[in-house]
Design a protein around this motif. Structure first.
Motif, PDB file in Angstrom:
ATOM      1  N   VAL A  56      -6.785  -8.128   0.329  1.00 19.07           N
ATOM      2  CA  VAL A  56      -5.478  -8.798   0.416  1.00 19.07           C
ATOM      3  C   VAL A  56      -5.141  -9.080   1.872  1.00 19.07           C
ATOM      4  O   VAL A  56      -5.082  -8.154   2.690  1.00 19.07           O
ATOM      5  CB  VAL A  56      -4.372  -7.932  -0.225  1.00 19.07           C
ATOM      6  N   PRO A  57      -4.908 -10.342   2.230  1.00 20.13           N
ATOM      7  CA  PRO A  57      -4.546 -10.658   3.619  1.00 20.13           C
ATOM      8  C   PRO A  57      -3.114 -10.223   3.915  1.00 20.13           C
ATOM      9  O   PRO A  57      -2.255 -10.233   3.033  1.00 20.13           O
ATOM     10  CB  PRO A  57      -4.694 -12.182   3.684  1.00 20.13           C
ATOM     11  N   ALA A  62      -6.540   0.679  -6.349  1.00 19.43           N
ATOM     12  CA  ALA A  62      -5.747  -0.466  -5.894  1.00 19.43           C
ATOM     13  C   ALA A  62      -5.483  -0.386  -4.392  1.00 19.43           C
ATOM     14  O   ALA A  62      -5.481  -1.418  -3.698  1.00 19.43           O
ATOM     15  CB  ALA A  62      -4.436  -0.527  -6.662  1.00 19.43           C
ATOM     16  N   ILE A  63      -5.263   0.815  -3.872  1.00 17.53           N
ATOM     17  CA  ILE A  63      -5.047   0.979  -2.430  1.00 17.53           C
ATOM     18  C   ILE A  63      -6.282   0.520  -1.654  1.00 17.53           C
ATOM     19  O   ILE A  63      -6.190  -0.213  -0.654  1.00 17.53           O
ATOM     20  CB  ILE A  63      -4.714   2.445  -2.094  1.00 17.53           C
ATOM     21  N   ILE A  64      -7.459   0.929  -2.129  1.00 15.87           N
ATOM     22  CA  ILE A  64      -8.710   0.573  -1.450  1.00 15.87           C
ATOM     23  C   ILE A  64      -8.959  -0.938  -1.536  1.00 15.87           C
ATOM     24  O   ILE A  64      -9.288  -1.591  -0.544  1.00 15.87           O
ATOM     25  CB  ILE A  64      -9.893   1.350  -2.061  1.00 15.87           C
ATOM     26  N   PRO A  75      -6.221   7.373 -10.791  1.00 13.86           N
ATOM     27  CA  PRO A  75      -7.415   6.629 -10.344  1.00 13.86           C
ATOM     28  C   PRO A  75      -7.150   5.147 -10.137  1.00 13.86           C
ATOM     29  O   PRO A  75      -7.717   4.537  -9.217  1.00 13.86           O
ATOM     30  CB  PRO A  75      -8.417   6.862 -11.491  1.00 13.86           C
ATOM     31  N   ILE A  76      -6.282   4.537 -10.959  1.00 17.17           N
ATOM     32  CA  ILE A  76      -5.972   3.118 -10.778  1.00 17.17           C
ATOM     33  C   ILE A  76      -5.235   2.903  -9.462  1.00 17.17           C
ATOM     34  O   ILE A  76      -5.511   1.953  -8.716  1.00 17.17           O
ATOM     35  CB  ILE A  76      -5.138   2.591 -11.965  1.00 17.17           C
ATOM     36  N   GLY A  77      -4.289   3.799  -9.153  1.00 13.62           N
ATOM     37  CA  GLY A  77      -3.540   3.683  -7.902  1.00 13.62           C
ATOM     38  C   GLY A  77      -4.436   3.802  -6.681  1.00 13.62           C
ATOM     39  O   GLY A  77      -4.316   3.028  -5.724  1.00 13.62           O
ATOM     40  N   GLN A 120       0.824  -1.211   0.000  1.00 12.46           N
ATOM     41  CA  GLN A 120       0.000   0.000   0.000  1.00 12.46           C
ATOM     42  C   GLN A 120       0.860   1.262   0.000  1.00 12.46           C
ATOM     43  O   GLN A 120       0.527   2.250  -0.668  1.00 12.46           O
ATOM     44  CB  GLN A 120      -0.936  -0.010   1.207  1.00 12.46           C
ATOM     45  N   VAL A 121       1.970   1.248   0.745  1.00 12.95           N
ATOM     46  CA  VAL A 121       2.884   2.391   0.721  1.00 12.95           C
ATOM     47  C   VAL A 121       3.428   2.597  -0.690  1.00 12.95           C
ATOM     48  O   VAL A 121       3.534   3.727  -1.186  1.00 12.95           O
ATOM     49  CB  VAL A 121       4.042   2.182   1.726  1.00 12.95           C
TER      50      VAL A 121
END
Length: 494
Positions: free
Chosen positions: A170-171, A162-164, A157-159, A63-64
């Protein structure tokens, strides 16, 4: 999604290079650095990012990385000159270094059954084909209708999405044994890759025999030797030298350098040829490369299934053959080559790239202990980025100084060199998948515990305890479990 934005970004930037040249007054070396600054930073920090994710949590680091990559994209769109663009590309790349290897280790820890993992790698490779399909066409539309700055907006917007989605689905996972940061290894990796690429890019302008270029290459060689010596003595090195005792792993790493050197060299030369040499618009040039992207998309899953059913040799050899034929045809390129001729070459190269990626990814993590999945995956990804940087640097140096009307003829030597790399993929792909080669992978893992223990004493670190419980899970226990070889078998190893 991380592979989508990273892959799309690479192809979009290549399509936009002529527009960046006009908008910011970039020279050929400036265009090379706009691409290679990104790949160099990614290649330099991939292994550190992989081990950091293994230690602090793969989802957290992932996420970072997404956040940094998105911020870097915003900054790139605001660049006012070439140096600023290069610096902001480095910010973007720092985030990018936390994406693909960490995502690959997440896949490795999620899909533990070999055939399921191979199929997952095939789907993962297909996304690369999607990114290649989107990049040139989307980049051509944005550059033609808006500005080269718009090519970086698409990542935002893709980034964010993907963060959300990472937060939701994702575990979290991490290695049982925390790896320490290796500052000396990190510094030597940066010096090695940076000085080598600088020498190749700036060599034509400064003269290959100039004191500066000779010194730079000498520094690169000294740093590379020092890296091997230093890392072989550390308990928890940035670069796991013992991985390279495995012939399949070493072969996959070399093939990754060659394959992505071919890919990046092709994208760089092809952009110059189509837009500057033949006068096509960015959109037209992007549409011409679409058949290549479609082939990658179609054959990446096929390659994954082949790896899962018959092993990596067949897709690697087929990839090398297709690439050799396609690049051999491009070595006869002229200003009047027909579109059918070009499209045939692009289809062959797409077939080659579609087949080669899954064997590289699968070999990098298969047989490695799950506790070091991030490190193993990041070595493979670093090899890809190293190849990408060298591909742009070397092919750009070959055509440096050529007038655009003479670009097709000047590029012949570069295409021949890339065809030679494809031949090398055939040879290495065949040799590194033999029974004798596969046996070296088992021996490398079985002997890893002994090497780790001796390195720990030299480095002042604790030797593995062998408890195999809780956070004290040690690498040797994982290695033995993953190879199916118990301690009594290790002790009998020659």
């Amino acid at each position: 999604m991380s592979l989508l934005i990273v892959g799309t970004d690479a192809t979009i930037v290549n399509v936009a290079l002529p527009a960046i040249k006009r908008g910011l007054g970039a020279s050929l070396s400036g265009q090379q650095w706009s691409v290679d600054a990104y790949t160099l930073v990614i290649g330099s920090f991939l292994m550190a990012s992989g081990s950091t994710a293994d230690r602090f949590g793969r989802r957290r680091v992932f996420q970072v990385g997404l956040a940094l990559f998105t911020l870097g994209s915003v900054l790139c769109s605001l660049a006012w000159n070439v140096p600023a663009l290069i610096v902001f590309r480095c910010v973007q790349a720092l985030g990018g270094s936390m994406l693909n290897p960490v995502a690959l280790s997440i896949i490795s820890n999620t899909f533990t059954e070999p055939k399921a993992r191979a199929r997952a790698m095939g789907i993962w490779g297909a996304v690369f084909g999607i990114s290649l399909a989107l990049g040139p066409v989307l980049g051509g539309l944005l550059v033609t209708d808006l500005s080269w700055r718009a090519i970086f907006w698409i990542n935002i917007p893709i980034g964010v999405a993907a963060i959300i989605l990472t937060r939701l689905f994702v575990p979290e996972s991490k290695a049982g044994t925390a790896r320490r940061f290796d500052p000396w290894g990190q510094l030597l990796v940066i010096v090695t890759l940076g000085s080598l690429t600088y020498g190749v890019i700036e060599g034509p302008a400064n003269g290959w025999g100039s004191p500066l270029i000779i010194t730079v290459f000498a520094v690169a060689a000294a740093a590379a030797v020092s890296l091997v010596l230093v890392e072989s003595r550390r308990y928890q090195p940035l670069l796991e030298v013992r991985f390279f005792r495995s012939v399949p792993f070493s072969g996959a790493s070399v093939i990754a350098v060659l394959a992505f050197g071919i890919m990046s060299g092709f994208l760089f030369l092809n952009t110059l040829y189509l837009q500057d040499g033949r006068g096509y618009s960015a959109l037209h040039a992007g549409l011409l490369t679409l058949p290549m992207a479609v082939m990658i998309f179609l054959f990446a899953p096929v390659s994954g299934r082949l790896v899962g059913s018959v092993g990596p040799r067949l897709p690697l050899v087929l990839a090398g053959i297709a690439g050799t034929v396609g690049l051999g045809l491009l070595s006869q390129l002229s200003d009047t080559s027909s579109l059918a001729y070009l499209l045939g070459c692009y289809v062959l190269l797409g077939l080659s790239m579609g087949l080669v990626n899954a064997p590289i990814s699968n070999t990098a993590v298969s047989g490695m202990p799950n506790s070091q999945a991030g490190v193993a995956a990041s070595v493979a990804s670093a090899s890809r980025q190293t190849g990408s940087a060298l591909g742009v640097a070397i092919t750009g140096s070959i055509v440096a100084g050529a007038a655009y009307p003479e670009l097709a003829a000047a590029s012949h030597a570069a295409w021949v060199l890339l065809a030679g790399c494809s031949v090398a993929i055939i040879v290495i792909g065949y040799a590194s998948t033999s029974r004798r080669a596969v046996a070296t992978a088992e021996r490398a893992l079985a002997l890893g515990a002994q090497a780790a223990g001796s390195r720990g004493m030299l480095d002042g670190g604790p030797a593995p305890t062998g408890t195999g419980t809780g956070t004290g899970t040690d690498h040797s226990a994982d290695s033995a479990a993953s190879t199916g070889r118990g301690p009594e078998r290790e002790g009998a190893a020659p």
